[in-house]
Write a protein that holds these residues in place. Structure first.
Motif, PDB file in Angstrom:
ATOM      1  N   GLU A  29       0.835  -1.206   0.000  1.00 24.67           N
ATOM      2  CA  GLU A  29       0.000   0.000   0.000  1.00 24.67           C
ATOM      3  C   GLU A  29       0.865   1.250   0.000  1.00 24.67           C
ATOM      4  OE1 GLU A  29      -3.323   2.233   2.778  1.00 24.67           O
ATOM      5  OE2 GLU A  29      -3.030   0.071   2.980  1.00 24.67           O
ATOM      6  N   THR A  30       1.940   1.241   0.754  1.00 27.12           N
ATOM      7  CA  THR A  30       2.852   2.376   0.802  1.00 27.12           C
ATOM      8  C   THR A  30       3.513   2.597  -0.558  1.00 27.12           C
ATOM      9  OG1 THR A  30       3.300   1.884   3.116  1.00 27.12           O
ATOM     10  CG2 THR A  30       4.847   3.345   2.001  1.00 27.12           C
ATOM     11  N   VAL A  31       3.934   1.529  -1.187  1.00 30.90           N
ATOM     12  CA  VAL A  31       4.567   1.624  -2.502  1.00 30.90           C
ATOM     13  C   VAL A  31       3.573   2.173  -3.518  1.00 30.90           C
ATOM     14  CG1 VAL A  31       5.545   0.269  -4.379  1.00 30.90           C
ATOM     15  CG2 VAL A  31       6.231  -0.184  -2.029  1.00 30.90           C
ATOM     16  N   ARG A  32       2.341   1.731  -3.454  1.00 32.87           N
ATOM     17  CA  ARG A  32       1.315   2.205  -4.383  1.00 32.87           C
ATOM     18  C   ARG A  32       1.057   3.695  -4.204  1.00 32.87           C
ATOM     19  NH1 ARG A  32      -4.250   2.478  -3.855  1.00 32.87           N
ATOM     20  NH2 ARG A  32      -4.076   1.374  -1.888  1.00 32.87           N
ATOM     21  N   VAL A  33       0.959   4.143  -2.961  1.00 33.51           N
ATOM     22  CA  VAL A  33       0.704   5.556  -2.689  1.00 33.51           C
ATOM     23  C   VAL A  33       1.892   6.406  -3.169  1.00 33.51           C
ATOM     24  CG1 VAL A  33       0.441   7.269  -0.838  1.00 33.51           C
ATOM     25  CG2 VAL A  33      -0.893   5.156  -0.806  1.00 33.51           C
ATOM     26  N   LEU A  34       3.109   5.964  -2.874  1.00 36.77           N
ATOM     27  CA  LEU A  34       4.288   6.727  -3.290  1.00 36.77           C
ATOM     28  C   LEU A  34       4.431   6.771  -4.804  1.00 36.77           C
ATOM     29  CD1 LEU A  34       6.962   5.728  -0.635  1.00 36.77           C
ATOM     30  CD2 LEU A  34       5.785   7.908  -0.901  1.00 36.77           C
ATOM     31  N   SER A  35       4.147   5.672  -5.481  1.00 38.27           N
ATOM     32  CA  SER A  35       4.258   5.672  -6.951  1.00 38.27           C
ATOM     33  C   SER A  35       3.201   6.575  -7.570  1.00 38.27           C
ATOM     34  CB  SER A  35       4.163   4.249  -7.493  1.00 38.27           C
ATOM     35  OG  SER A  35       2.905   3.685  -7.190  1.00 38.27           O
ATOM     36  N   ASN A  36       1.993   6.610  -7.010  1.00 41.43           N
ATOM     37  CA  ASN A  36       0.963   7.527  -7.506  1.00 41.43           C
ATOM     38  C   ASN A  36       1.356   8.981  -7.268  1.00 41.43           C
ATOM     39  OD1 ASN A  36      -0.718   5.552  -8.483  1.00 41.43           O
ATOM     40  ND2 ASN A  36      -1.937   5.416  -6.617  1.00 41.43           N
ATOM     41  N   LEU A  37       1.978   9.247  -6.141  1.00 38.17           N
ATOM     42  CA  LEU A  37       2.427  10.598  -5.832  1.00 38.17           C
ATOM     43  C   LEU A  37       3.519  11.044  -6.802  1.00 38.17           C
ATOM     44  CD1 LEU A  37       2.142  12.981  -3.895  1.00 38.17           C
ATOM     45  CD2 LEU A  37       3.919  11.921  -2.490  1.00 38.17           C
ATOM     46  N   VAL A  38       4.465  10.179  -7.080  1.00 40.38           N
ATOM     47  CA  VAL A  38       5.532  10.501  -8.033  1.00 40.38           C
ATOM     48  C   VAL A  38       4.956  10.731  -9.425  1.00 40.38           C
ATOM     49  CG1 VAL A  38       7.551   9.541  -9.210  1.00 40.38           C
ATOM     50  CG2 VAL A  38       7.355   9.362  -6.731  1.00 40.38           C
ATOM     51  N   LEU A  43       3.587  14.415 -13.822  1.00 39.73           N
ATOM     52  CA  LEU A  43       2.620  14.943 -14.788  1.00 39.73           C
ATOM     53  C   LEU A  43       2.352  16.426 -14.549  1.00 39.73           C
ATOM     54  CD1 LEU A  43       0.078  11.998 -15.071  1.00 39.73           C
ATOM     55  CD2 LEU A  43       1.734  12.760 -16.783  1.00 39.73           C
ATOM     56  N   THR A  44       2.311  16.849 -13.287  1.00 37.43           N
ATOM     57  CA  THR A  44       2.115  18.273 -12.987  1.00 37.43           C
ATOM     58  C   THR A  44       3.286  19.097 -13.508  1.00 37.43           C
ATOM     59  OG1 THR A  44       0.855  17.703 -11.019  1.00 37.43           O
ATOM     60  CG2 THR A  44       1.729  19.945 -11.138  1.00 37.43           C
ATOM     61  N   TYR A  45       4.495  18.608 -13.290  1.00 38.84           N
ATOM     62  CA  TYR A  45       5.682  19.318 -13.779  1.00 38.84           C
ATOM     63  C   TYR A  45       5.657  19.434 -15.300  1.00 38.84           C
ATOM     64  CZ  TYR A  45      10.477  20.175 -15.167  1.00 38.84           C
ATOM     65  OH  TYR A  45      11.595  20.687 -15.768  1.00 38.84           O
ATOM     66  N   LEU A  46       5.372  18.322 -15.996  1.00 41.57           N
ATOM     67  CA  LEU A  46       5.347  18.348 -17.452  1.00 41.57           C
ATOM     68  C   LEU A  46       4.246  19.255 -17.981  1.00 41.57           C
ATOM     69  CD1 LEU A  46       6.013  14.590 -18.275  1.00 41.57           C
ATOM     70  CD2 LEU A  46       7.590  16.503 -18.560  1.00 41.57           C
ATOM     71  N   THR A  47       3.115  19.299 -17.299  1.00 40.68           N
ATOM     72  CA  THR A  47       2.023  20.175 -17.716  1.00 40.68           C
ATOM     73  C   THR A  47       2.385  21.641 -17.507  1.00 40.68           C
ATOM     74  OG1 THR A  47       0.418  18.468 -17.149  1.00 40.68           O
ATOM     75  CG2 THR A  47      -0.415  20.711 -17.367  1.00 40.68           C
ATOM     76  N   MET A  48       2.950  21.963 -16.363  1.00 44.75           N
ATOM     77  CA  MET A  48       3.284  23.358 -16.054  1.00 44.75           C
ATOM     78  C   MET A  48       4.397  23.893 -16.949  1.00 44.75           C
ATOM     79  SD  MET A  48       1.100  24.132 -13.814  1.00 44.75           S
ATOM     80  CE  MET A  48       1.618  25.655 -13.099  1.00 44.75           C
ATOM     81  N   THR A  49       5.316  23.053 -17.366  1.00 41.60           N
ATOM     82  CA  THR A  49       6.421  23.504 -18.223  1.00 41.60           C
ATOM     83  C   THR A  49       6.063  23.421 -19.699  1.00 41.60           C
ATOM     84  OG1 THR A  49       7.412  21.296 -18.191  1.00 41.60           O
ATOM     85  CG2 THR A  49       8.173  22.886 -16.533  1.00 41.60           C
TER      86      THR A  49
END
Length: 112
Positions: A29-38, A43-49
């Motif tokens: 569960e921790t790995v899943r949450v961290l991978s979704n966060l990354v 995607l936010t970085y690529l969208t903003m740039t």
């Protein structure tokens, strides 16, 4: 009634080895949450740039090449084979044959 729980995995997650922490909870569960966060941060970085469109275009381009290149290659081979095929009859046995002109040596090419 006997209830037994077998330890799954290789014991590197701190369950039952005195490592503490985690409260005996599985790390999946921790790995899943961290991978979704990354993924969300990326995607936010690529969208903003403004680079997300470039990444999507690259993915579509590679996909199109992977699909279209074999189709075009097969079409080119069929076209080449149609122009390079030689049909004839064997002078010794009389059987019909088909062969590519490019595979014949100079002595045989004079016959066709």
């Amino acid at each position: 009634m006997i209830f037994m729980k077998f330890k799954q995995g290789f014991g590197f997650n701190g369950i039952g080895d005195g490592g503490g922490g985690g409260g005996g909870k599985d790390n999946s569960e921790t790995v899943r949450v961290l991978s979704n966060l990354v993924l969300a941060i990326g995607l936010t970085y690529l969208t903003m740039t403004g680079q997300l469109g470039w990444v999507l275009d690259a993915i579509v381009s590679v996909w199109l090449l992977a699909v279209l290149l074999p189709i075009l290659g097969l079409g080119a081979f069929i076209w080449w084979a149609g122009r390079d095929i030689v049909q004839g009859t064997c002078p010794n046995c009389g059987n019909d044959f088909q062969i590519f002109r490019s595979t014949l040596n100079d002595d045989c090419r004079a016959l066709f």
